[in-house]
Design an enzyme around this catalytic site. Structure first.
Site, PDB file in Angstrom:
ATOM      1  N   ARG A  28      28.290  57.446  43.312  1.00 59.75           N
ATOM      2  CA  ARG A  28      28.967  56.929  42.104  1.00 59.75           C
ATOM      3  C   ARG A  28      29.749  58.046  41.413  1.00 59.75           C
ATOM      4  O   ARG A  28      29.815  58.083  40.183  1.00 59.75           O
ATOM      5  CB  ARG A  28      27.968  56.290  41.143  1.00 59.75           C
ATOM      6  CG  ARG A  28      27.069  55.233  41.781  1.00 59.75           C
ATOM      7  CD  ARG A  28      27.763  53.918  42.032  1.00 59.75           C
ATOM      8  NE  ARG A  28      28.120  53.229  40.825  1.00 59.75           N
ATOM      9  CZ  ARG A  28      27.417  52.235  40.272  1.00 59.75           C
ATOM     10  NH1 ARG A  28      26.320  51.813  40.833  1.00 59.75           N
ATOM     11  NH2 ARG A  28      27.840  51.654  39.188  1.00 59.75           N
ATOM     12  N   ARG A  41      40.097  51.599  33.306  1.00 56.26           N
ATOM     13  CA  ARG A  41      39.349  50.345  33.115  1.00 56.26           C
ATOM     14  C   ARG A  41      39.716  49.598  31.836  1.00 56.26           C
ATOM     15  O   ARG A  41      39.397  48.430  31.696  1.00 56.26           O
ATOM     16  CB  ARG A  41      37.845  50.637  33.153  1.00 56.26           C
ATOM     17  CG  ARG A  41      37.278  50.681  34.552  1.00 56.26           C
ATOM     18  CD  ARG A  41      37.042  49.294  35.151  1.00 56.26           C
ATOM     19  NE  ARG A  41      35.827  48.682  34.651  1.00 56.26           N
ATOM     20  CZ  ARG A  41      35.777  47.680  33.795  1.00 56.26           C
ATOM     21  NH1 ARG A  41      36.878  47.160  33.340  1.00 56.26           N
ATOM     22  NH2 ARG A  41      34.615  47.201  33.398  1.00 56.26           N
ATOM     23  N   ASP A  77      32.785  48.273  45.879  1.00 53.28           N
ATOM     24  CA  ASP A  77      31.430  47.965  45.403  1.00 53.28           C
ATOM     25  C   ASP A  77      30.661  47.253  46.505  1.00 53.28           C
ATOM     26  O   ASP A  77      31.263  46.530  47.315  1.00 53.28           O
ATOM     27  CB  ASP A  77      31.487  47.079  44.145  1.00 53.28           C
ATOM     28  CG  ASP A  77      30.122  47.022  43.453  1.00 53.28           C
ATOM     29  OD1 ASP A  77      29.723  48.030  42.846  1.00 53.28           O
ATOM     30  OD2 ASP A  77      29.443  45.993  43.546  1.00 53.28           O
ATOM     31  N   TYR A 154      20.757  40.576  45.798  1.00 51.91           N
ATOM     32  CA  TYR A 154      21.666  40.080  44.746  1.00 51.91           C
ATOM     33  C   TYR A 154      22.026  38.617  44.999  1.00 51.91           C
ATOM     34  O   TYR A 154      22.068  37.801  44.075  1.00 51.91           O
ATOM     35  CB  TYR A 154      22.944  40.923  44.682  1.00 51.91           C
ATOM     36  CG  TYR A 154      22.749  42.236  43.969  1.00 51.91           C
ATOM     37  CD1 TYR A 154      22.742  42.285  42.575  1.00 51.91           C
ATOM     38  CD2 TYR A 154      22.561  43.425  44.671  1.00 51.91           C
ATOM     39  CE1 TYR A 154      22.558  43.495  41.911  1.00 51.91           C
ATOM     40  CE2 TYR A 154      22.371  44.625  44.013  1.00 51.91           C
ATOM     41  CZ  TYR A 154      22.370  44.655  42.630  1.00 51.91           C
ATOM     42  OH  TYR A 154      22.180  45.847  41.966  1.00 51.91           O
TER      43      TYR A 154
HETATM   44  O1  CP3 Z   1      30.416  56.154  44.508  1.00 48.44           O
HETATM   45  C1  CP3 Z   1      31.573  55.856  44.108  1.00 48.44           C
HETATM   46  O2  CP3 Z   1      32.192  56.540  43.285  1.00 48.44           O
HETATM   47  C2  CP3 Z   1      32.245  54.674  44.750  1.00 48.44           C
HETATM   48  C3  CP3 Z   1      32.106  53.422  44.111  1.00 48.44           C
HETATM   49  C4  CP3 Z   1      30.812  52.643  44.018  1.00 48.44           C
HETATM   50  C5  CP3 Z   1      30.622  51.685  42.994  1.00 48.44           C
HETATM   51  N1  CP3 Z   1      29.466  51.013  43.249  1.00 48.44           N
HETATM   52  C6  CP3 Z   1      31.551  51.433  41.867  1.00 48.44           C
HETATM   53  C7  CP3 Z   1      31.058  50.716  40.687  1.00 48.44           C
HETATM   54  C8  CP3 Z   1      29.697  52.576  44.855  1.00 48.44           C
HETATM   55  C9  CP3 Z   1      29.354  53.410  46.075  1.00 48.44           C
HETATM   56  C10 CP3 Z   1      28.865  51.527  44.362  1.00 48.44           C
HETATM   57  C11 CP3 Z   1      27.608  51.105  45.008  1.00 48.44           C
HETATM   58  C12 CP3 Z   1      26.775  50.103  44.343  1.00 48.44           C
HETATM   59  N2  CP3 Z   1      27.141  48.997  43.623  1.00 48.44           N
HETATM   60  C13 CP3 Z   1      25.357  50.078  44.434  1.00 48.44           C
HETATM   61  C14 CP3 Z   1      24.544  51.068  45.215  1.00 48.44           C
HETATM   62  C15 CP3 Z   1      24.353  52.327  44.495  1.00 48.44           C
HETATM   63  C16 CP3 Z   1      23.338  52.241  43.419  1.00 48.44           C
HETATM   64  O3  CP3 Z   1      23.675  52.574  42.282  1.00 48.44           O
HETATM   65  O4  CP3 Z   1      22.199  51.861  43.746  1.00 48.44           O
HETATM   66  C17 CP3 Z   1      24.899  48.975  43.709  1.00 48.44           C
HETATM   67  C18 CP3 Z   1      23.462  48.557  43.501  1.00 48.44           C
HETATM   68  C19 CP3 Z   1      26.039  48.283  43.214  1.00 48.44           C
HETATM   69  C20 CP3 Z   1      26.045  47.016  42.435  1.00 48.44           C
HETATM   70  C21 CP3 Z   1      26.636  47.196  41.110  1.00 48.44           C
HETATM   71  N3  CP3 Z   1      27.968  47.423  40.871  1.00 48.44           N
HETATM   72  C22 CP3 Z   1      25.969  47.143  39.871  1.00 48.44           C
HETATM   73  C23 CP3 Z   1      24.475  46.928  39.693  1.00 48.44           C
HETATM   74  C24 CP3 Z   1      26.928  47.339  38.889  1.00 48.44           C
HETATM   75  C25 CP3 Z   1      26.722  47.253  37.416  1.00 48.44           C
HETATM   76  C26 CP3 Z   1      25.964  48.362  36.850  1.00 48.44           C
HETATM   77  C27 CP3 Z   1      26.865  49.532  36.618  1.00 48.44           C
HETATM   78  O5  CP3 Z   1      26.537  50.630  37.033  1.00 48.44           O
HETATM   79  O6  CP3 Z   1      27.878  49.293  35.959  1.00 48.44           O
HETATM   80  C28 CP3 Z   1      28.168  47.564  39.541  1.00 48.44           C
HETATM   81  C29 CP3 Z   1      29.473  47.877  38.916  1.00 48.44           C
HETATM   82  C30 CP3 Z   1      30.164  49.140  39.356  1.00 48.44           C
HETATM   83  N4  CP3 Z   1      30.334  49.546  40.655  1.00 48.44           N
HETATM   84  C31 CP3 Z   1      30.802  50.087  38.505  1.00 48.44           C
HETATM   85  C32 CP3 Z   1      31.378  51.068  39.328  1.00 48.44           C
HETATM   86  C33 CP3 Z   1      32.207  52.257  38.927  1.00 48.44           C
HETATM   87  C34 CP3 Z   1      30.902  49.994  36.988  1.00 48.44           C
HETATM   88  C35 CP3 Z   1      31.929  48.965  36.674  1.00 48.44           C
HETATM   89  C36 CP3 Z   1      32.667  49.248  35.411  1.00 48.44           C
HETATM   90  O7  CP3 Z   1      32.212  48.783  34.368  1.00 48.44           O
HETATM   91  O8  CP3 Z   1      33.709  49.924  35.488  1.00 48.44           O
END
Ligand code: CP3
Length: 346
Positions: A28, A41, A77, A154
């Site tokens: 992330r 964003r 994602d 999910y």
């Molecule tokens: O690593 C990186 O920089 C690449 C991008 C990336 C995202 N999500 C962008 C994202 C990666 C590799 C992920 C993986 C991901 N997504 C996982 C596995 C990693 C982990 O944390 O366990 C999971 C479980 C998800 C599912 C997901 N996506 C959730 C639960 C959420 C909401 C919670 C949160 O952190 O906001 C997301 C949204 C998400 N995916 C965001 C980003 C940058 C935030 C969205 C925003 O508000 O801009």
């Protein structure tokens, strides 16, 4: 194969070759803790950002430049495949993903549409191609997908979960439906990851973030065989990183999936655990992401402890034990990357 990246510290470490310096990147690494990300964003929803490849590639490449990390991870994602699966995915401000039509029955699973990952998720491939144009051939690009258990969790729960009651209920009461869902998700994920590799991803990571809720017996029965089939079908020569959290009791079984690199979360003792699962597999990890909220000296000290625990053995990729949190101070992330690069094994 992209030959300049093949010699990168990151890919050499994936292959357990000796490296002069431990490579590091951060799960992330592109996200809300970065002011540049927050300003992008303000203009786009999260799904718009993921599907607009030019913007997603700028976020991917811009993050590598900002942090100086040793690999890019495509901005996407793990839940994007739920869109062509027609489950009604939305991201709600503040409380994460929501799935409007969760899968609960055999009939729900039988109705899942077949789709062409190349076409419907082709924008992720385009992001990888545009990122390559931006970062050049020497920077490795990591593609990724959710691992089948975590994607299914999910899809079944309808969002995040504490106890995974609906998931486990399906496993125990209707194992044929669970297996059918695993087959569907494995086929989809193989197509999706091989598409990312064809677009230029040098390695792929499977995020099995929530699989640590399972006992080792349930993991062996309901998850491990599906992961092993998945890993065996990834384009040969491409390292597969398998990451999960709270997986201490599952790591040996994870390693037996055939994955090239095993992710460690921060709860495990890196040196003892690597020894236990065998030094003949590469590992990635494992600084607690919350350490980044400490003072800078503490961040540097803890980073150096992780590197010392790996003892310069070939096959260590530095990372956090889970993703960077939104409130993380950027300066500490930069100090961490500097500490990784300055470290010398004696
Ligand atoms: O690593 C990186 O920089 C690449 C991008 C990336 C995202 N999500 C962008 C994202 C990666 C590799 C992920 C993986 C991901 N997504 C996982 C596995 C990693 C982990 O944390 O366990 C999971 C479980 C998800 C599912 C997901 N996506 C959730 C639960 C959420 C909401 C919670 C949160 O952190 O906001 C997301 C949204 C998400 N995916 C965001 C980003 C940058 C935030 C969205 C925003 O508000 O801009």
């Amino acid at each position: 194969m992209n030959h300049a990246a093949a010699d990168s510290l990151f890919l050499r470490a994936c292959r357990r070759e000796a490296v002069a310096q431990t490579p590091g990147w951060l799960m992330r690494q592109a996200g809300r803790y970065l002011p540049e990300y927050r300003s992008i964003r303000e203009k786009l929803t999260f799904l718009e950002l993921c599907t607009r490849s030019e913007v997603a590639a700028e976020v991917t490449a811009g993050t590598v430049r900002r942090l100086g990390v040793d690999a890019a991870i495509v901005f996407a994602d793990i839940l994007l495949p739920l869109v062509p699966m027609a489950l009604g995915l939305t991201y709600e401000k503040g409380d994460g993903p929501r799935i409007a039509a969760p899968l609960r029955t055999g009939a729900d699973v039988a109705k899942l549409p077949s789709f062409d990952a190349d076409g419907e998720l082709g924008y992720v491939g385009e992001t990888i191609r545009l990122t390559r144009g931006d970062v050049g051939t020497a920077t490795p690009i990591i593609g990724f997908a959710g691992a089948p258990f975590t994607v299914a969790s999910y899809a079944i729960e309808g969002g995040s979960s504490r106890n995974y009651v609906h998931v486990k209920t399906m496993m125990y009461r209707d194992p044929a439906t669970w297996d059918a869902l695993m087959h569907y998700v494995v086929d989809m994920t193989v197509a999706y990851l091989n598409m990312q590799i064809a677009a230029g991803a040098d390695a792929v990571q499977l995020f099995d973030s929530w699989v640590g809720c399972l006992s080792i017996g349930d993991y062996a029965r309901y998850v491990q065989p599906h992961l092993a089939r998945l890993v065996a079908r990834i384009t040969p020569g491409t390292p597969v990183i398998l990451f999960g959290t709270a997986t201490e009791s599952l790591l040996q079984a994870e390693r037996d999936t055939g994955a090239s690199v095993i992710g460690f979360d921060w709860r495990v003792d890196l040196a003892a655990t690597w020894e236990r699962i065998g030094h003949d597999v590469a590992i990635q990890g494992n600084l607690d992401p919350v350490v980044l909220f400490a003072g800078r000296d503490h961040v540097v000290e803890e980073t150096r402890k992780v590197l010392a625990a790996a003892a310069g053995r070939p096959g260590h990729i530095f990372n956090l034990g889970h993703g960077i949190l939104p409130e993380t101070p950027v300066d500490n992330v930069l100090a961490l990357v500097d500490a990784v690069h300055a470290y010398e094994h004696r």
